[in-house]
Scaffold this active site. Structure first.
Site, PDB file in Angstrom:
ATOM      1  N   GLU A 101       0.593  -1.550   0.052  1.00  0.00           N
ATOM      2  CA  GLU A 101       0.815   0.137   0.037  1.00  0.00           C
ATOM      3  C   GLU A 101       0.959   1.166   0.420  1.00  0.00           C
ATOM      4  O   GLU A 101       1.841   1.308   0.380  1.00  0.00           O
ATOM      5  CB  GLU A 101      -1.075  -0.468   1.433  1.00  0.00           C
ATOM      6  CG  GLU A 101      -1.751  -1.021   1.358  1.00  0.00           C
ATOM      7  CD  GLU A 101      -2.482  -0.797   2.704  1.00  0.00           C
ATOM      8  OE1 GLU A 101      -3.432  -1.775   2.834  1.00  0.00           O
ATOM      9  OE2 GLU A 101      -2.160  -0.434   3.463  1.00  0.00           O
ATOM     10  N   CYS A 114       2.731   8.306   1.908  1.00  0.00           N
ATOM     11  CA  CYS A 114       3.959   7.568   3.258  1.00  0.00           C
ATOM     12  C   CYS A 114       3.564   6.286   2.362  1.00  0.00           C
ATOM     13  O   CYS A 114       3.068   5.193   1.659  1.00  0.00           O
ATOM     14  CB  CYS A 114       2.037   7.475   3.923  1.00  0.00           C
ATOM     15  SG  CYS A 114       2.150   6.320   5.667  1.00  0.00           S
ATOM     16  N   CYS A 121       5.275  -7.174   8.298  1.00  0.00           N
ATOM     17  CA  CYS A 121       6.389  -6.286   8.983  1.00  0.00           C
ATOM     18  C   CYS A 121       7.036  -7.497  10.160  1.00  0.00           C
ATOM     19  O   CYS A 121       5.801  -8.472  10.784  1.00  0.00           O
ATOM     20  CB  CYS A 121       6.308  -5.024  10.037  1.00  0.00           C
ATOM     21  SG  CYS A 121       7.143  -4.432  11.013  1.00  0.00           S
ATOM     22  N   CYS A 125       4.243  -5.272  16.655  1.00  0.00           N
ATOM     23  CA  CYS A 125       3.499  -4.355  17.007  1.00  0.00           C
ATOM     24  C   CYS A 125       2.239  -5.012  17.609  1.00  0.00           C
ATOM     25  O   CYS A 125       1.603  -5.073  16.193  1.00  0.00           O
ATOM     26  CB  CYS A 125       3.321  -2.843  17.126  1.00  0.00           C
ATOM     27  SG  CYS A 125       5.391  -2.205  16.953  1.00  0.00           S
ATOM     28  N   CYS A 128      -0.293  -2.350  15.746  1.00  0.00           N
ATOM     29  CA  CYS A 128      -0.728  -2.316  14.342  1.00  0.00           C
ATOM     30  C   CYS A 128      -0.715  -3.264  13.257  1.00  0.00           C
ATOM     31  O   CYS A 128      -0.682  -4.727  13.493  1.00  0.00           O
ATOM     32  CB  CYS A 128       0.923  -2.636  13.755  1.00  0.00           C
ATOM     33  SG  CYS A 128       1.243  -1.199  11.775  1.00  0.00           S
ATOM     34  N   GLY A 166       5.948  -1.973   7.470  1.00  0.00           N
ATOM     35  CA  GLY A 166       7.263  -2.872   7.049  1.00  0.00           C
ATOM     36  C   GLY A 166       8.643  -1.437   8.236  1.00  0.00           C
ATOM     37  O   GLY A 166       8.091  -0.188   8.468  1.00  0.00           O
ATOM     38  N   GLU A 167       9.215  -2.427   8.568  1.00  0.00           N
ATOM     39  CA  GLU A 167      10.734  -1.326   9.180  1.00  0.00           C
ATOM     40  C   GLU A 167      11.491  -0.664   8.595  1.00  0.00           C
ATOM     41  O   GLU A 167      12.049  -2.756   8.254  1.00  0.00           O
ATOM     42  CB  GLU A 167      11.187  -2.183  10.225  1.00  0.00           C
ATOM     43  CG  GLU A 167      12.165  -2.128  11.517  1.00  0.00           C
ATOM     44  CD  GLU A 167      11.734  -0.662  11.922  1.00  0.00           C
ATOM     45  OE1 GLU A 167      11.206  -0.042  12.531  1.00  0.00           O
ATOM     46  OE2 GLU A 167      12.771  -0.030  11.439  1.00  0.00           O
ATOM     47  N   SER A 198      10.482   6.931   9.898  1.00  0.00           N
ATOM     48  CA  SER A 198      10.189   6.279  10.819  1.00  0.00           C
ATOM     49  C   SER A 198      11.160   4.544  11.437  1.00  0.00           C
ATOM     50  O   SER A 198      10.928   4.248  10.376  1.00  0.00           O
ATOM     51  CB  SER A 198       8.645   6.112  11.299  1.00  0.00           C
ATOM     52  OG  SER A 198       8.257   5.870  11.772  1.00  0.00           O
ATOM     53  N   SER A 221       9.778   6.122  17.030  1.00  0.00           N
ATOM     54  CA  SER A 221       8.155   5.363  17.357  1.00  0.00           C
ATOM     55  C   SER A 221       8.616   4.665  19.011  1.00  0.00           C
ATOM     56  O   SER A 221       8.776   3.518  19.596  1.00  0.00           O
ATOM     57  CB  SER A 221       7.576   4.121  16.797  1.00  0.00           C
ATOM     58  OG  SER A 221       7.786   4.912  15.317  1.00  0.00           O
ATOM     59  N   HIS A 223       6.239   5.448  21.883  1.00  0.00           N
ATOM     60  CA  HIS A 223       4.704   4.761  22.228  1.00  0.00           C
ATOM     61  C   HIS A 223       4.895   4.241  23.906  1.00  0.00           C
ATOM     62  O   HIS A 223       4.320   4.509  24.049  1.00  0.00           O
ATOM     63  CB  HIS A 223       4.953   3.521  21.448  1.00  0.00           C
ATOM     64  CG  HIS A 223       4.705   4.163  19.927  1.00  0.00           C
ATOM     65  ND1 HIS A 223       4.462   4.784  19.169  1.00  0.00           N
ATOM     66  CD2 HIS A 223       4.805   2.440  18.571  1.00  0.00           C
ATOM     67  CE1 HIS A 223       4.097   4.460  17.909  1.00  0.00           C
ATOM     68  NE2 HIS A 223       4.932   3.698  17.811  1.00  0.00           N
ATOM     69  N   ASN A 297      -5.893   5.118  15.998  1.00  0.00           N
ATOM     70  CA  ASN A 297      -6.885   4.517  14.457  1.00  0.00           C
ATOM     71  C   ASN A 297      -6.807   2.229  14.771  1.00  0.00           C
ATOM     72  O   ASN A 297      -6.000   1.949  14.420  1.00  0.00           O
ATOM     73  CB  ASN A 297      -7.028   4.812  13.920  1.00  0.00           C
ATOM     74  CG  ASN A 297      -7.620   4.439  12.343  1.00  0.00           C
ATOM     75  OD1 ASN A 297      -8.805   5.162  12.332  1.00  0.00           O
ATOM     76  ND2 ASN A 297      -7.864   4.413  11.369  1.00  0.00           N
ATOM     77  N   CYS A 340      -1.665   3.015   5.760  1.00  0.00           N
ATOM     78  CA  CYS A 340      -1.105   1.708   5.292  1.00  0.00           C
ATOM     79  C   CYS A 340      -0.847   0.551   5.909  1.00  0.00           C
ATOM     80  O   CYS A 340      -1.194   0.888   7.192  1.00  0.00           O
ATOM     81  CB  CYS A 340       0.451   1.896   5.603  1.00  0.00           C
ATOM     82  SG  CYS A 340       0.758   3.604   4.310  1.00  0.00           S
TER      83      CYS A 340
HETATM   84  N1  SAH Z   1       7.448   0.551  11.488  1.00  0.00           N
HETATM   85  C1  SAH Z   1       8.207   1.628  11.302  1.00  0.00           C
HETATM   86  C2  SAH Z   1       7.665   2.619  10.454  1.00  0.00           C
HETATM   87  C3  SAH Z   1       5.747   2.025  10.054  1.00  0.00           C
HETATM   88  S1  SAH Z   1       5.021   2.550  10.715  1.00  0.00           S
HETATM   89  C4  SAH Z   1       7.269   2.568  12.844  1.00  0.00           C
HETATM   90  O1  SAH Z   1       7.028   1.450  13.807  1.00  0.00           O
HETATM   91  O2  SAH Z   1       8.002   2.986  12.866  1.00  0.00           O
HETATM   92  C5  SAH Z   1       4.740   4.245  11.365  1.00  0.00           C
HETATM   93  C6  SAH Z   1       4.061   4.371  12.392  1.00  0.00           C
HETATM   94  O3  SAH Z   1       2.493   4.425  12.518  1.00  0.00           O
HETATM   95  C7  SAH Z   1       5.065   4.540  13.891  1.00  0.00           C
HETATM   96  O4  SAH Z   1       5.030   5.375  14.173  1.00  0.00           O
HETATM   97  C8  SAH Z   1       3.124   3.812  14.524  1.00  0.00           C
HETATM   98  O5  SAH Z   1       3.264   3.371  15.336  1.00  0.00           O
HETATM   99  C9  SAH Z   1       2.461   3.916  13.456  1.00  0.00           C
HETATM  100  N2  SAH Z   1       0.573   3.108  13.601  1.00  0.00           N
HETATM  101  C10 SAH Z   1       0.756   1.889  13.396  1.00  0.00           C
HETATM  102  N3  SAH Z   1      -0.367   1.907  13.579  1.00  0.00           N
HETATM  103  C11 SAH Z   1      -0.882   2.470  13.547  1.00  0.00           C
HETATM  104  C12 SAH Z   1      -2.357   2.556  13.828  1.00  0.00           C
HETATM  105  N4  SAH Z   1      -3.269   1.284  13.858  1.00  0.00           N
HETATM  106  N5  SAH Z   1      -2.770   3.436  14.338  1.00  0.00           N
HETATM  107  C13 SAH Z   1      -1.945   5.198  14.152  1.00  0.00           C
HETATM  108  N6  SAH Z   1      -0.941   5.092  14.095  1.00  0.00           N
HETATM  109  C14 SAH Z   1      -0.247   3.259  13.706  1.00  0.00           C
HETATM  110 FE1  SF4 Z   2       6.162  -3.049  11.949  1.00  0.00          FE
HETATM  111 FE2  SF4 Z   2       6.002  -0.622  11.920  1.00  0.00          FE
HETATM  112 FE3  SF4 Z   2       3.784  -1.969  12.652  1.00  0.00          FE
HETATM  113 FE4  SF4 Z   2       5.811  -2.136  14.490  1.00  0.00          FE
HETATM  114  S1  SF4 Z   2       4.618  -0.225  14.017  1.00  0.00           S
HETATM  115  S2  SF4 Z   2       4.775  -3.854  13.140  1.00  0.00           S
HETATM  116  S3  SF4 Z   2       7.264  -1.908  13.616  1.00  0.00           S
HETATM  117  S4  SF4 Z   2       4.475  -1.698  11.139  1.00  0.00           S
END
Ligand code: SAH
Ligand code: SF4
Length: 370
Positions: A101, A114, A121, A125, A128, A166-167, A198, A221, A223, A297, A340
């Site tokens: 995406e 984005c 990934c 987390c 996610c 993805g990371e 990120s 990130s 959190h 979200n 995404c």
């Molecule tokens: N993997 C990397 C980059 C992709 S995620 C990372 O974790 O930083 C990018 C951002 O989107 C991260 O800060 C993540 O915590 C946030 N994110 C993931 N799922 C989300 C959701 N459902 N609602 C809001 N933010 C979210």
């Molecule tokens: Fe991967 Fe980033 Fe989602 Fe964590 S928040 S699972 S590191 S994409």
């Protein structure tokens, strides 16, 4: 010299991930004059190019020869969702059938994309959607660049955030190649300063990025600002705990001369107590960091909940009162499961499953809290 008839490794589409210098070398490797590489690269970026025959100035013979090397596009759009606020989310099918995406977020003055760095990934987390099924594979630099080029052809892109699936620091080499190809004058010519990477926290790569591409903006990130909470929601924290990542981030900040950026997804039941706010403020003060608060979200398959507006406000005010500088990010594309992780999930799972997603893409559209 290699056999002039030999196909390019992986097909013509890989050119999207190349700089002009790499494209010249590629051309030479298949027995073409080097300038052809640059010409083809430039030609690919013109809107409407779908086959080798569409690339300008090649002549029928060369077009036919290049056509035999395979598809010229790294992906094709299979689904798109458009939000009332202008956010457009595209699902691209890649050469091996996998899907990825990319989201376009237009504002009056910006057009942010984005972008995903991997299919799925590995970090997993707990909140996610992208990590629910682990990682399927890394993306090639071409597949990363094309996510941006795809939207760029409709409206010029001004900013890129690696906040899709993805990371990025787990696919470091291809992400770096993509950043370089994006900056190339024969590609999109997008400066490093317009790119935000990120990361969930990979200390060695954070340090390496400072050496390799110091102009890119790096966001951590976080959190949760204590190891106990963070290990629960970001499994990577058990491997690289907070202090290790924060030290690497601090070194990065010092080296590149920029303020540290922390992202904090607000999960109503997991990381929003007064204690969490205090610890976050303390870390932000200690490192002079700026915090982006991102109201969660919801993703159906996770136990996490979106906080109310009042909860977000109370948390933000507490952090600010303790000296933490922050921005509360605005929500974009809420009506289309943007961003995404979600469109893909919806397209690949039976109807009714896999709602929610990163609807709050932390781009610069929010209003300061307080
Ligand atoms: N993997 C990397 C980059 C992709 S995620 C990372 O974790 O930083 C990018 C951002 O989107 C991260 O800060 C993540 O915590 C946030 N994110 C993931 N799922 C989300 C959701 N459902 N609602 C809001 N933010 C979210
Ligand atoms: Fe991967 Fe980033 Fe989602 Fe964590 S928040 S699972 S590191 S994409």
């Amino acid at each position: 010299m290699s056999d002039p008839a030999a196909p390019a490794p992986g097909g013509l589409w890989r050119l999207w991930g190349m700089t002009a210098a790499e494209a010249r070398a590629w051309a030479a490797s298949i027995g073409l004059p080097a300038f052809r590489g640059e010409q083809i690269l430039q030609g690919l970026h013109r809107p409407g190019v779908a086959t080798a025959a569409d690339i300008k100035g090649l002549g029928p013979e060369l077009a036919a020869r290049l056509g035999a090397l395979g598809p010229v596009l790294p992906g094709t759009e299979v689904t798109r969702q458009e939000s009332r606020d202008g956010t457009v989310k595209s699902l691209l099918r890649l050469h091996d059938g996998r899907q990825v995406e990319c989201v376009s977020i237009p504002t009056a003055v910006r057009h942010t994309i984005c972008v995903s760095s991997q299919v799925g990934c590995a970090v997993g987390c707990t909140f996610c959607a992208s990590g629910l099924n682990g990682v399927e594979r890394d993306l090639d630099a071409a597949e990363i660049v094309y996510q941006i080029a795809w939207h760029h052809q409709r409206r010029p892109v001004t900013n890129i955030v690696f906040m899709g699936s993805g990371e990025p620091l787990f696919n470091y080499d291809q992400v770096l190649r993509a950043i370089r190809a994006l900056g190339d004058e024969h590609g999109l010519g997008l400066g490093r300063r317009r790119i935000t990477v990120s990361t969930s926290g990979v200390p060695k790569r954070i340090r390496q990025l400072a050496d390799d591409e110091p102009q890119v903006t790096l966001a951590f990130s976080i959190h949760a600002a204590d190891n106990e909470t963070r290990s629960r929601i970001v499994p990577l924290n058990r491997r690289w705990p907070l202090d290790e990542v924060l030290e690497a981030m601090a070194d990065y900040s010092t080296k590149v001369g920029r303020r540290m950026t922390l992202e904090y997804v607000l999960l109503a039941e997991a990381n929003m107590t007064p204690g969490h706010a205090e610890r976050l403020a303390a870390v932000a003060r200690r490192f002079g960091a700026h915090i982006n608060l991102i109201p969660y979200n919801p993703v159906m398959e996770t136990p996490h909940q979106r906080p109310t507006t009042a909860q977000v406000k109370a948390f933000a005010e507490r952090v600010e009162a303790l000296g933490g500088h922050l921005t509360v990010r605005g929500q974009r594309g809420a009506d289309i499961d943007a961003a995404c992780g979600q469109l893909k999930r919806r397209a690949e799972t039976p109807a009714g499953e896999g709602g929610g997603g990163k609807g709050d893409i932390p781009v610069d559209i929010g209003t300061p809290a307080g």
